[in-house]
Scaffold this motif. Structure first.
Motif, short mmCIF file in Angstrom:
data_model
loop_
_atom_site.label_atom_id
_atom_site.label_comp_id
_atom_site.label_asym_id
_atom_site.label_seq_id
_atom_site.Cartn_x
_atom_site.Cartn_y
_atom_site.Cartn_z
N ARG A 53 -4.30 7.02 -11.91
CA ARG A 53 -4.24 5.80 -12.16
C ARG A 53 -3.24 5.31 -13.22
NH1 ARG A 53 -9.33 3.26 -14.80
NH2 ARG A 53 -7.99 1.37 -14.52
N LEU A 54 -2.73 6.33 -14.05
CA LEU A 54 -1.70 5.93 -15.01
C LEU A 54 -0.42 5.91 -14.36
CD1 LEU A 54 -3.21 8.23 -17.93
CD2 LEU A 54 -2.57 5.84 -18.10
N LEU A 55 -0.19 6.61 -13.29
CA LEU A 55 1.01 6.84 -12.61
C LEU A 55 1.05 5.73 -11.45
CD1 LEU A 55 1.53 10.67 -12.03
CD2 LEU A 55 2.77 8.94 -13.63
N SER A 56 -0.05 4.97 -11.25
CA SER A 56 0.12 3.94 -10.03
C SER A 56 -0.34 2.70 -10.56
CB SER A 56 -1.05 4.35 -9.15
OG SER A 56 -1.01 5.72 -8.72
N GLN A 106 9.04 6.87 -6.67
CA GLN A 106 8.37 7.15 -5.67
C GLN A 106 7.05 6.28 -5.76
OE1 GLN A 106 8.50 11.64 -4.55
NE2 GLN A 106 8.92 11.65 -6.71
N ARG A 107 6.59 5.46 -4.71
CA ARG A 107 5.48 4.74 -4.44
C ARG A 107 4.37 5.33 -3.54
NH1 ARG A 107 5.24 1.13 -8.75
NH2 ARG A 107 7.55 0.43 -9.14
N PRO A 108 3.26 5.36 -4.00
CA PRO A 108 2.66 4.24 -5.06
C PRO A 108 2.75 5.37 -6.36
CG PRO A 108 0.97 5.35 -4.14
CD PRO A 108 2.09 5.65 -3.06
N ARG A 109 3.04 6.35 -6.25
CA ARG A 109 3.53 7.22 -7.57
C ARG A 109 4.10 8.58 -7.02
NH1 ARG A 109 -0.11 11.33 -6.45
NH2 ARG A 109 -2.28 10.89 -6.09
N LEU A 110 4.56 9.36 -7.80
CA LEU A 110 4.98 10.78 -7.53
C LEU A 110 3.87 11.48 -6.85
CD1 LEU A 110 3.95 12.81 -9.96
CD2 LEU A 110 6.02 11.90 -10.93
N PRO A 111 4.30 12.47 -5.95
CA PRO A 111 3.08 13.39 -5.24
C PRO A 111 2.42 14.47 -5.93
CG PRO A 111 5.20 13.71 -4.44
CD PRO A 111 5.58 12.36 -5.50
N PHE A 112 1.25 14.63 -5.94
CA PHE A 112 0.42 15.72 -6.60
C PHE A 112 0.43 16.79 -5.73
CE2 PHE A 112 -2.27 12.77 -9.59
CZ PHE A 112 -1.33 12.34 -10.16
N ALA A 113 0.71 18.21 -6.09
CA ALA A 113 0.33 19.26 -5.47
C ALA A 113 -0.71 19.89 -6.11
CB ALA A 113 1.62 20.30 -5.49
N VAL A 114 -1.97 19.80 -5.75
CA VAL A 114 -3.23 20.19 -6.74
C VAL A 114 -3.72 21.73 -6.28
CG1 VAL A 114 -5.56 19.74 -7.12
CG2 VAL A 114 -3.95 17.92 -6.61
#
Length: 301
Positions: free
Chosen positions: A138-141, A165-173
Motif C-alpha cells: 500500500r505504501l508504495l502504491s 514503475q507502476r503501480p509500484r516496483l515489483p516484489f520478489a517474495v
C-alpha cells in the motif's frame, strides 16, 4: 522460454576499491539483474567489511544504465515499512525504474538481535511478514496511507510521487511455507527460493529438485486459491544453498547442466553469487564470466 541469469554482489568491497567495478562489469557481462543482500552482516563475513544495501544500490543505479537492481532479500528484522517505502521510492526514481524488491521473513542470524531485541520465533517472523508485506504494498502504491496494525502502523504516510514503475516496483517474495506462499501469490510479481535448507548438507541433487518441484506446486496452489494464473509470477532460484552449492560455478558445463535441469522444472531466473576469494562464495572469475556470456547462451540454445 528464455532463462534469465542474474548475480548477487555482496557489499563487502569499498566502492572506490573494486565495489563500483563489480556492478559495472556485471552490466557489461549482460546479467539480467544484480542483487545484493540486505543484512547488517552475514555469517562468515561478520568480522569483515559489509556495507548497507540501499546506499550500495543507489550508487549502483548511478553507475549502470540497463541492468535491473535489487535486494535479495530485505526482511522485517531491522526495517519498518514506512521508512523502507520512502527509501525504495527514491531508489526507484534514481535508477529510472530498475528496482526489484526481494523480500522475505528474515532469519535468526546477526540481524535478528542487532537492535537489542530477542530473536523472533519462526511464528513471530511469519506474523510480522504477513503484516509487513501488505502494508508495504500500500505504501508504495498509494499517495497517503494510514494503517493501525498489530505490529506496524502508519499515520498519513505520504509517498508522492510514488514509484516510477507502476503501480509500484515489483516484489520478489521469498517463501517456502504456506503463509509465505500465499503472500507471494497475492503480492509477488516473482517468487524466490534457495531450495530446501534441510537438504543442503546431506541431500542429493535429485532430492533437491524434487523438493523444488513440490515448492512450485505449492505456489501454484496458493495462486489457484485467489484465482491467479500460476504462470504469472516469475520463479527465481538463488543458487549456493542446494546440495550442488557452488559446484554450479566450477565449469561452464556444470552450470549449463544445473541451469537446464532447473529451467525444466519451471524456473525463469537463476541467480549466482559473484566470486569472493577466500569465502564460501569463492570461484574462478574467468569461469564466472564465461558462464555469464557462453553458459546462459548454451542453456537458451
Amino acid at each position: 522460454m528464455t532463462l534469465r541469469l542474474s548475480t548477487v554482489i555482496l557489499p563487502v568491497r569499498r566502492w572506490h576499491e573494486g565495489g563500483r567495478d563489480q556492478w559495472t562489469r556485471a552490466e557489461e557481462l549482460g546479467f539480467h539483474a544484480a542483487y545484493t543482500y540486505d543484512h547488517l552482516s552475514w555469517r562468515s563475513f561478520r568480522d569483515g567489511p559489509w556495507f548497507g544495501a540501499l546506499p550500495t544500490l543507489t550508487a549502483a543505479a548511478t553507475a549502470t544504465r540497463r541492468m535491473r537492481l535489487g535486494t535479495l532479500v530485505t526482511s522485517p528484522n531491522f526495517r519498518h515499512p514506512v521508512t523502507l517505502a520512502k527509501e525504495l521510492i527514491s531508489l526507484d526514481d534514481i535508477s529510472g525504474g530498475r528496482i526489484t524488491l526481494g523480500i522475505g521473513a528474515g532469519g535468526s542470524g546477526f540481524d535478528a538481535t542487532a537492535l537489542g531485541q530477542e530473536a523472533w520465533t519462526p511464528r513471530e517472523r511469519a506474523d510480522r511478514f504477513a503484516e509487513f508485506v501488505p502494508l508495504l504494498d500500500r505504501l508504495l502504491s498509494e499517495g497517503a496511507v494510514t494503517h493501525e496494525g498489530t505490529l506496524y502502523s502508519a499515520v498519513e504516510a505520504r509517498n508522492v510521487p510514488g514509484c516510477v514503475q507502476r503501480p509500484r516496483l515489483p516484489f520478489a517474495v521469498a517463501a517456502t511455507g504456506p503463509r509465505g506462499m500465499r503472500l507471494a501469490a497475492r503480492h509477488g510479481q516473482a517468487w524466490v527460493t534457495t531450495g530446501d535448507p534441510k537438504l543442503f548438507e546431506t541431500g542429493t541433487p535429485e532430492q533437491s529438485r524434487a523438493a523444488l518441484r513440490e515448492q512450485l506446486d505449492n505456489l501454484g496452489k496458493a495462486c489457484a486459491e485467489i484465482g491467479r494464473d500460476a504462470a504469472e509470477p516469475d520463479k527465481i532460484l538463488l543458487t549456493g544453498f542446494t546440495p550442488e552449492a557452488n559446484g554450479v560455478l566450477d565449469s561452464v558445463d556444470a552450470f549449463v547442466d544445473f541451469a537446464g535441469r532447473h529451467a525444466e522444472l519451471g524456473f525463469d531466473e537463476i541467480v549466482v553469487h559473484a566470486p569472493i576469494p577466500g569465502s564460501v562464495f569463492a570461484a574462478d572469475e574467468v569461469v564466472f564470466e564465461r558462464i555469464a556470456t557462453e553458459g546462459i547462451a548454451q542453456v537458451n540454445g
